[in-house]
Design a protein around this motif. Structure first.
Motif, PDB file in Angstrom:
ATOM      1  N   VAL A   3       0.846  -1.194   0.000  1.00 34.85           N
ATOM      2  CA  VAL A   3       0.000   0.000   0.000  1.00 34.85           C
ATOM      3  C   VAL A   3       0.881   1.243   0.000  1.00 34.85           C
ATOM      4  O   VAL A   3       1.780   1.369   0.838  1.00 34.85           O
ATOM      5  CB  VAL A   3      -0.936   0.013   1.233  1.00 34.85           C
ATOM      6  CG1 VAL A   3      -1.718   1.304   1.297  1.00 34.85           C
ATOM      7  CG2 VAL A   3      -1.868  -1.185   1.197  1.00 34.85           C
ATOM      8  N   ILE A   4       0.624   2.147  -0.942  1.00 37.06           N
ATOM      9  CA  ILE A   4       1.320   3.427  -1.006  1.00 37.06           C
ATOM     10  C   ILE A   4       0.398   4.476  -0.384  1.00 37.06           C
ATOM     11  O   ILE A   4      -0.777   4.563  -0.743  1.00 37.06           O
ATOM     12  CB  ILE A   4       1.630   3.838  -2.469  1.00 37.06           C
ATOM     13  CG1 ILE A   4       2.382   2.740  -3.207  1.00 37.06           C
ATOM     14  CG2 ILE A   4       2.379   5.169  -2.512  1.00 37.06           C
ATOM     15  CD1 ILE A   4       3.767   2.454  -2.684  1.00 37.06           C
ATOM     16  N   VAL A   5       0.930   5.292   0.523  1.00 36.22           N
ATOM     17  CA  VAL A   5       0.158   6.337   1.181  1.00 36.22           C
ATOM     18  C   VAL A   5       0.761   7.674   0.771  1.00 36.22           C
ATOM     19  O   VAL A   5       1.889   7.997   1.172  1.00 36.22           O
ATOM     20  CB  VAL A   5       0.179   6.190   2.721  1.00 36.22           C
ATOM     21  CG1 VAL A   5      -0.747   7.199   3.367  1.00 36.22           C
ATOM     22  CG2 VAL A   5      -0.183   4.763   3.128  1.00 36.22           C
ATOM     23  N   TRP A   6       0.034   8.439  -0.030  1.00 35.33           N
ATOM     24  CA  TRP A   6       0.513   9.736  -0.519  1.00 35.33           C
ATOM     25  C   TRP A   6       0.284  10.774   0.567  1.00 35.33           C
ATOM     26  O   TRP A   6      -0.843  11.088   0.919  1.00 35.33           O
ATOM     27  CB  TRP A   6      -0.220  10.088  -1.793  1.00 35.33           C
ATOM     28  CG  TRP A   6       0.123  11.412  -2.399  1.00 35.33           C
ATOM     29  CD1 TRP A   6       1.236  12.173  -2.197  1.00 35.33           C
ATOM     30  CD2 TRP A   6      -0.678  12.137  -3.332  1.00 35.33           C
ATOM     31  NE1 TRP A   6       1.179  13.315  -2.949  1.00 35.33           N
ATOM     32  CE2 TRP A   6       0.015  13.316  -3.659  1.00 35.33           C
ATOM     33  CE3 TRP A   6      -1.912  11.898  -3.935  1.00 35.33           C
ATOM     34  CZ2 TRP A   6      -0.490  14.264  -4.543  1.00 35.33           C
ATOM     35  CZ3 TRP A   6      -2.409  12.837  -4.824  1.00 35.33           C
ATOM     36  CH2 TRP A   6      -1.696  14.002  -5.128  1.00 35.33           C
ATOM     37  N   LEU A   7       1.381  11.304   1.091  1.00 39.52           N
ATOM     38  CA  LEU A   7       1.329  12.275   2.180  1.00 39.52           C
ATOM     39  C   LEU A   7       1.497  13.689   1.645  1.00 39.52           C
ATOM     40  O   LEU A   7       2.479  13.987   0.966  1.00 39.52           O
ATOM     41  CB  LEU A   7       2.437  11.992   3.197  1.00 39.52           C
ATOM     42  CG  LEU A   7       2.460  10.585   3.806  1.00 39.52           C
ATOM     43  CD1 LEU A   7       3.666  10.429   4.709  1.00 39.52           C
ATOM     44  CD2 LEU A   7       1.175  10.298   4.535  1.00 39.52           C
TER      45      LEU A   7
END
Length: 162
Positions: A3-7
């Motif tokens: 899972v990639i979490v764009w911050l």
């Protein structure tokens, strides 16, 4: 599962909270921050063009790059702490929307927050970068509201029938 979490500054807590709520603990979570290279580059150019090249130690672009790096590190530190589980931190520099899409290649899920008009439901709740990412992501996208979603009465009216 990866899972990639764009911050993004201002909306990242909602993305991290969505992972804590909806993603199994054994998942490989990647916290992604992307910096635009534009502002330090402009400062470098302005200094070189207007003020000369004789004192590179006075170049304001260097200070802006240092501030960007420190800000990204603080954001990633806060997100890691809030997540409360092992994760990978990824920092990229470039066109934000394109870097996010590239980072999502091979991922099972991308978590992103709305970046447009958050006062009403509808297509304008996505800004330019968010729209590009949603339209081009090579994986499913979990799109979250940074705060409580607006009331359903904020949906734009249907177009008039002719």
């Amino acid at each position: 599962m990866r899972v990639i979490v764009w911050l993004v500054e201002g909306t990242w807590p909602a993305c991290v909270d969505a992972v804590r709520t909806h993603v199994p603990h054994a998942t490989d979570v990647v916290l992604l921050h992307v910096a635009e290279p534009g502002v330090p580059g402009l400062a470098h150019g302005a200094y070189a063009g207007l003020l000369g090249r004789g004192h590179p130690e006075r170049d304001p672009g260097n200070r802006l790059e240092d501030l960007d790096t420190a800000s990204a590190a603080r954001l990633l530190d806060a997100a890691t702490e809030r997540l409360g589980r092992p994760c990978t931190r990824l920092e990229r520099v470039g066109r934000v929307e394109r870097e996010v899409v590239a980072a999502a290649e091979g991922a099972d899920l991308l978590v992103a927050a709305r970046d447009g008009d958050r006062a009403r439901l509808g297509p304008h709740s996505l800004g330019r970068a968010g729209r590009f990412v949603v339209d081009h992501a090579p994986c499913p996208v979990l799109l979250v509201w940074p705060e409580a979603a607006p009331d359903i009465t904020t949906i734009p009216p249907p177009p008039p029938r002719r």
